[in-house]
Design a protein around this motif. Structure first.
Motif, short mmCIF file in Angstrom:
data_model
loop_
_atom_site.label_atom_id
_atom_site.label_comp_id
_atom_site.label_asym_id
_atom_site.label_seq_id
_atom_site.Cartn_x
_atom_site.Cartn_y
_atom_site.Cartn_z
N VAL A 1 28.99 111.19 -6.15
CA VAL A 1 28.13 111.34 -7.31
C VAL A 1 28.87 112.15 -8.37
CG1 VAL A 1 25.94 111.09 -6.09
CG2 VAL A 1 26.96 113.34 -6.29
N TYR A 2 28.69 111.77 -9.62
CA TYR A 2 29.30 112.46 -10.75
C TYR A 2 28.19 113.26 -11.43
CZ TYR A 2 33.31 109.58 -9.80
OH TYR A 2 34.39 109.00 -9.18
N VAL A 3 28.41 114.57 -11.55
CA VAL A 3 27.32 115.47 -11.95
C VAL A 3 27.70 116.32 -13.16
CG1 VAL A 3 26.42 115.60 -9.61
CG2 VAL A 3 28.10 117.27 -10.34
N LEU A 4 26.66 116.82 -13.83
CA LEU A 4 26.79 117.78 -14.91
C LEU A 4 25.90 118.97 -14.59
CD1 LEU A 4 26.56 115.60 -18.15
CD2 LEU A 4 28.56 116.81 -17.30
N PRO A 5 26.27 120.18 -15.03
CA PRO A 5 25.37 121.31 -14.83
C PRO A 5 24.03 121.02 -15.49
CG PRO A 5 27.51 122.08 -15.56
CD PRO A 5 27.52 120.58 -15.67
N GLU B 1 22.33 103.59 -6.91
CA GLU B 1 21.72 103.55 -8.24
C GLU B 1 20.48 104.45 -8.30
OE1 GLU B 1 20.70 99.50 -8.91
OE2 GLU B 1 22.76 98.81 -8.70
N ASP B 2 19.79 104.62 -7.16
CA ASP B 2 18.58 105.43 -7.12
C ASP B 2 18.88 106.91 -7.32
OD1 ASP B 2 17.20 103.11 -6.59
OD2 ASP B 2 17.13 103.46 -4.42
N LEU B 3 20.11 107.33 -7.13
CA LEU B 3 20.45 108.74 -7.25
C LEU B 3 20.64 109.18 -8.71
CD1 LEU B 3 22.98 109.06 -4.30
CD2 LEU B 3 20.56 109.65 -4.32
N LYS B 4 20.90 108.23 -9.60
CA LYS B 4 21.13 108.56 -11.00
C LYS B 4 19.90 109.22 -11.60
CE LYS B 4 24.35 104.78 -11.76
NZ LYS B 4 24.57 103.50 -12.46
N ASP C 1 25.58 126.85 -5.60
CA ASP C 1 24.15 127.10 -5.79
C ASP C 1 23.65 126.80 -7.20
OD1 ASP C 1 21.84 127.66 -4.34
OD2 ASP C 1 21.74 129.70 -5.13
N GLU C 2 24.44 126.07 -7.98
CA GLU C 2 24.03 125.71 -9.34
C GLU C 2 23.32 124.36 -9.30
OE1 GLU C 2 26.04 125.17 -13.75
OE2 GLU C 2 27.11 126.28 -12.20
N LYS C 3 22.27 124.22 -10.13
CA LYS C 3 21.57 122.95 -10.22
C LYS C 3 22.42 121.99 -11.06
CE LYS C 3 16.71 124.03 -9.73
NZ LYS C 3 15.39 123.93 -10.35
N VAL C 4 22.42 120.72 -10.63
CA VAL C 4 23.19 119.71 -11.34
C VAL C 4 22.34 118.46 -11.54
CG1 VAL C 4 25.49 120.49 -10.59
CG2 VAL C 4 24.19 118.90 -9.16
N LEU C 5 22.68 117.72 -12.57
CA LEU C 5 22.05 116.44 -12.88
C LEU C 5 23.04 115.35 -12.50
CD1 LEU C 5 19.78 114.78 -14.25
CD2 LEU C 5 21.06 115.04 -16.38
N ILE C 6 22.60 114.37 -11.74
CA ILE C 6 23.48 113.28 -11.32
C ILE C 6 23.53 112.24 -12.43
CG2 ILE C 6 23.83 111.46 -9.62
CD1 ILE C 6 22.37 113.30 -7.62
N ILE C 7 24.74 112.01 -12.93
CA ILE C 7 24.96 111.08 -14.04
C ILE C 7 25.31 109.69 -13.52
CG2 ILE C 7 26.34 110.61 -16.11
CD1 ILE C 7 24.52 113.08 -16.32
N ASP C 8 26.15 109.62 -12.50
CA ASP C 8 26.60 108.34 -11.99
C ASP C 8 26.89 108.46 -10.50
OD1 ASP C 8 27.30 105.68 -12.04
OD2 ASP C 8 29.22 105.96 -13.04
N SER C 9 26.99 107.34 -9.83
CA SER C 9 27.31 107.31 -8.40
C SER C 9 28.17 106.09 -8.13
CB SER C 9 26.02 107.26 -7.58
OG SER C 9 26.32 107.24 -6.22
N LYS C 10 29.39 106.34 -7.62
CA LYS C 10 30.31 105.24 -7.32
C LYS C 10 30.99 105.53 -5.99
CE LYS C 10 31.49 104.45 -12.15
NZ LYS C 10 32.54 104.61 -13.15
N GLU C 11 31.01 104.52 -5.12
CA GLU C 11 31.73 104.57 -3.86
C GLU C 11 31.43 105.83 -3.04
OE1 GLU C 11 35.83 103.99 -4.79
OE2 GLU C 11 35.45 102.08 -5.79
#
Length: 181
Positions: free
Chosen positions: A165-169, A107-110, A152-162
């Motif tokens: 991490v699920y990310v968006l640019p 949860e801390d990664l979101k 090498d693209e920056k991403v925002l972490i939206i969710d984390s499961k199992e």
């Protein structure tokens, strides 16, 4: 003074050797013993330190002081209790809480920003590197919108499961004050 047919100095010395062997055994097999005795008030570290300090101080005091052996035992007992309490309060408790502070939850990664180190294909997995105060974390990553994300693209972490991490640019957006978001 004699106890059980042995000189008291010999008993202290035998206690010191046995507690030393116990300490060495605990160093080698400590993880197993902590698994057998989880979260007990009297940890093996405290028990072995107490026995070592009691035996060592008793042996030294018997050699150096001319007091009665019972008084030397009481002095050694009090000294060992004080030193083990100080060891527990000022060393062991801070170390245990410092170890826990290095742990993170998913949860801390979101909401954190990461950098793609293995590109993320459509409907596939890549890898993201997340830097923080406590160190660097590499996690498996998947695109939140199933779109490819390049290396090498920056991403925002939206969710984390199992463990994934699920990310968006991540785009640097300017706020009205000129600060980056």
């Amino acid at each position: 003074m004699e106890l059980f047919g042995y000189d008291i100095q010999t008993i202290y010395l035998i206690g010191l050797v046995i507690s030393g062997i116990g300490t060495l055994t605990f160093i080698l097999f400590g993880d197993f013993l902590e698994g057998v005795f989880p979260d007990s008030f009297l940890s093996p570290t405290l028990i072995f330190s107490f026995l070592t300090l009691l035996s060592a101080s008793g042996y030294i005091f018997e050699i150096l002081l001319s007091f009665h052996s019972f008084l030397i035992f009481v002095i050694s007992l009090v000294l060992a209790l004080i030193l083990v309490t100080l060891l527990n309060v000022f060393v062991l408790i801070p170390l245990s809480s410092a170890e826990e502070s290095m742990v993170y939850r998913e949860e801390d990664l979101k909401g954190r920003i990461g950098k793609v180190i293995t590109s993320i294909p459509v409907d596939g997995f890549g890898e993201v590197l997340i830097e923080g105060v406590s160190g660097t974390i590499a996690k498996s990553a998947k695109s939140f919108n199933n779109e490819p994300i390049s290396f090498d693209e920056k991403v925002l972490i939206i969710d984390s499961k199992e463990g994934v991490v699920y990310v968006l640019p991540y785009q640097n957006m300017k706020l009205k004050g000129g600060n980056e978001l």
